[in-house]
Design a protein around this motif. Sequence first.
Motif, PDB file in Angstrom:
ATOM      1  N   THR A 179     -41.021 -43.470  17.004  1.00 19.63           N
ATOM      2  CA  THR A 179     -40.098 -42.588  16.287  1.00 19.63           C
ATOM      3  C   THR A 179     -39.554 -41.510  17.216  1.00 19.63           C
ATOM      4  O   THR A 179     -38.347 -41.253  17.263  1.00 19.63           O
ATOM      5  CB  THR A 179     -40.799 -41.942  15.081  1.00 19.63           C
ATOM      6  N   ALA A 222     -39.157 -42.320   5.627  1.00 14.75           N
ATOM      7  CA  ALA A 222     -38.357 -43.141   6.536  1.00 14.75           C
ATOM      8  C   ALA A 222     -37.195 -43.784   5.796  1.00 14.75           C
ATOM      9  O   ALA A 222     -36.051 -43.796   6.256  1.00 14.75           O
ATOM     10  CB  ALA A 222     -39.237 -44.212   7.184  1.00 14.75           C
ATOM     11  N   ILE A 280     -36.300 -44.909  15.235  1.00  9.22           N
ATOM     12  CA  ILE A 280     -36.684 -43.773  14.394  1.00  9.22           C
ATOM     13  C   ILE A 280     -37.374 -44.272  13.127  1.00  9.22           C
ATOM     14  O   ILE A 280     -38.430 -43.777  12.744  1.00  9.22           O
ATOM     15  CB  ILE A 280     -35.439 -42.929  14.023  1.00  9.22           C
ATOM     16  N   TRP A 281     -36.786 -45.309  12.503  1.00  3.15           N
ATOM     17  CA  TRP A 281     -37.347 -45.798  11.234  1.00  3.15           C
ATOM     18  C   TRP A 281     -38.380 -46.882  11.460  1.00  3.15           C
ATOM     19  O   TRP A 281     -39.353 -46.980  10.716  1.00  3.15           O
ATOM     20  CB  TRP A 281     -36.215 -46.282  10.331  1.00  3.15           C
TER      21      TRP A 281
END
Lengths: 660, 147
Positions: A505, A223, A621-622
Amino acid sequence: MTAELSHAALAIAFALAVAQAFFSLWGAWRGDARVMAVGPAAAFAIFIFVAASFAGLTYLYVTSDFSVANVYANSHSAKPLLYKFTGVWSNHEGSMLFWALVLAIFSALVGLFAGNLPPRLRANVLGIQGLIAAFFLLFILTTSNPFLRLEIAPAQGQGLNPVLQDIGLALHPPLLYLGYVGCSVAFSFAVAALIEGRIDAAWARWVRPWTLVAWLFLTLGIAMGSYWAYYELGWGGYWFWDPVENASLMPWLAATALLHSALVMEKRDALKIWTVLLALLTFSLSLLGTFLVRSGVLTSVHTFASDPARGVFILCILIFFVGGSFALFALRASGLKPGGIFAPVSREGALLLNNLFLSAIVATVFVGTLYPLMLEFVTGEKISVGAPFFNTTVGPLALLLVAVMPAGPLLSWKRGDALAVAQKLAIAALVALVCAIAVFAINGAPLYPMIALAVAMFAIAGAVIEYATRIALFRVSVSESFMRAAGLPRASLGTLFAHAGIGLTLLGVAAEGGWSVEKIAHVRPGEAIRIHDFDVRFRTWTERKGENYRDLAAAFDIRRDGITVAELAPAKRIFVMRGQQTTEAAIKTFGLGQLYLSIGDPSPDQSVALRAYWKPFVLLIWLGGVVMALGAAFSLSDRRLRIGVPKRAANKRLAAVPAE
Amino acid sequence: MTRKQRRLTLIAVAGIVLALAAGLTLSALRESIVFFASPSELVRNPPPAGKRLRIGGLVKEGSIVKEGLQVRFDVTDGAQSVPVHYSGMLPDLFREKQGIVAEGTFENGVFSARTILAKHDEYYMPREVVDALKEKGIWKHNEGGKK
């Protein structure tokens, strides 16, 4: 002197590693407790010596001792202190030393925490760890010595590659290496089980925490790397399906599968041979990653050719451990007592499906990553396999996997009730559908991100519903639900976070892929462009000075509904010393979305190419990765899994533990 | 469900997942891989219009023309050169005599690039470029290549 002493420490560590491997394996074979006792002591000593050697190299960097070739090539006395530290692992030699240090840490931890393991199993595990350490230390000593002196010490070093002068370098490689090398413990356990020729549920219980630790760091490392690439490279992309990235993704996928199959083995005493195979595979893929990145075979044939010794040596390590362990597997696996076959509709059935999908994804990524290399090797033809390939292969498989994921934890062991699970998930399906329709109504939608969005919402809602069911939320009073939550094993929080994290995510990926807006324009001071609901006005050029660079920055005013909400100054960063420049993107976060600006080279007439993105929900996403890692941390803190806990099993001398 | 049925179910499900993965992989390999060509190969053997491919070589000296976001330049491997049209932002290290790789389509003697790659390292040469230049014999050892 520091360099010579550090070098000597490394050589001693190598000798100790050979001793650790030899005496542990020999002692285990003979069943001699005194010989086996060498293992933990040696592991601890290796850690001391490798740590001393690493500290030595760090000292050379911090004091800018340019008589050492490695420091000269990668450091500069005017470099900020942080990058003098991180510079240590910014290069091949230093990063291999760091690899060895992480391995030594894990081996020492195994020696420390495995006190209640059956002595023979522990000795074999430490023997294999010692063998891995010996090979890598030999590799460093013979081909990648970071302590080589230059005959004449230059007055100044060459500096660190500007792209690497970032906080990302301080975090990304250490996290990733902890993950990569952490997989070695599961590997050693698997080889040890194969050497002994027996394996049971307790084995899975010992392996799981180590795999969880590795998985936690690997998740954070990937990540972090993804976010680093996103803000540093100025292209707004977070994943490029680059072979180096795939090399870290494959062990992650395999480790995820291993975590789930070990669960089946622990609870139901089944999938044993498969779990051992996965443990071998996970570390083999880590080694493959190390080979791909470190041999230089990917980025440039030239680096590979300029020092063939390195590439060939790592290839030999790869062949020895992968080939050796799989040969051992082929010889001994048939001797392991297989577990039973179970009902398709059950928790273990769902976990098996998870394993099938994950293995299929690993295989696909493997083909996409290595096919170009193989083709060129065989026919000389050059091709590239990029994002389109992976989007059309990994995408559908991953969506199917995440879509069936919520059902897993809801099914009971042995025999699940499919209908009851479907009823519970109906609400999640409804949530997913409503979200998809709402987004469609507001934004209109491309199909693929739409499906991904629905699947992501389903996964998140499903994970929450599963936890709510466990604490009987809304069926009993709130305070009793709290009591129940406190009484649940922490692992159920782990499941909630890990599964919801995947959903988050995927939600970020779907939103970024489907609803990002990109604008490229050529602007002069005073001109403005409109993106999403922002007005981006180019005010003027400014200059900023850093410790070893200067920024040529373009100042932009960001207005929304006529109100100034931010000032952003993307820049070209010029490193005077190396005559290099990098692109510094400017990012402003609004909620979970980000406005992202980066600029090209300024033209003589003051104008500049501007690349602007609006990326809704991109932070998910992270954040999803962080949530997943939190899940792993919760699971690790579970009483059942805490390292060293299965005392009961140890006392019974590996007597098979009945499933709870 | 008998043991035999359970085993058959297991094998059937595994078969379906693997067949799905294999099918996706094979069709994607046919459709989405991109071949690499040097300027000489491109001139000698032009690809069908609209087919995506990569070319690599050095940016020819004095060939860069910029108009706003539009960029035109020639890519050469020493023997032949090909005009490239591109619209967008160029990578940091894009300059004359720099090795680059462009991805796009080749039509009517012009290469329309969709992306241009030049890595962030002054020593770096895309490996395809190195090979293409070596073939033409204008690559000298120790030119580029780190250290």
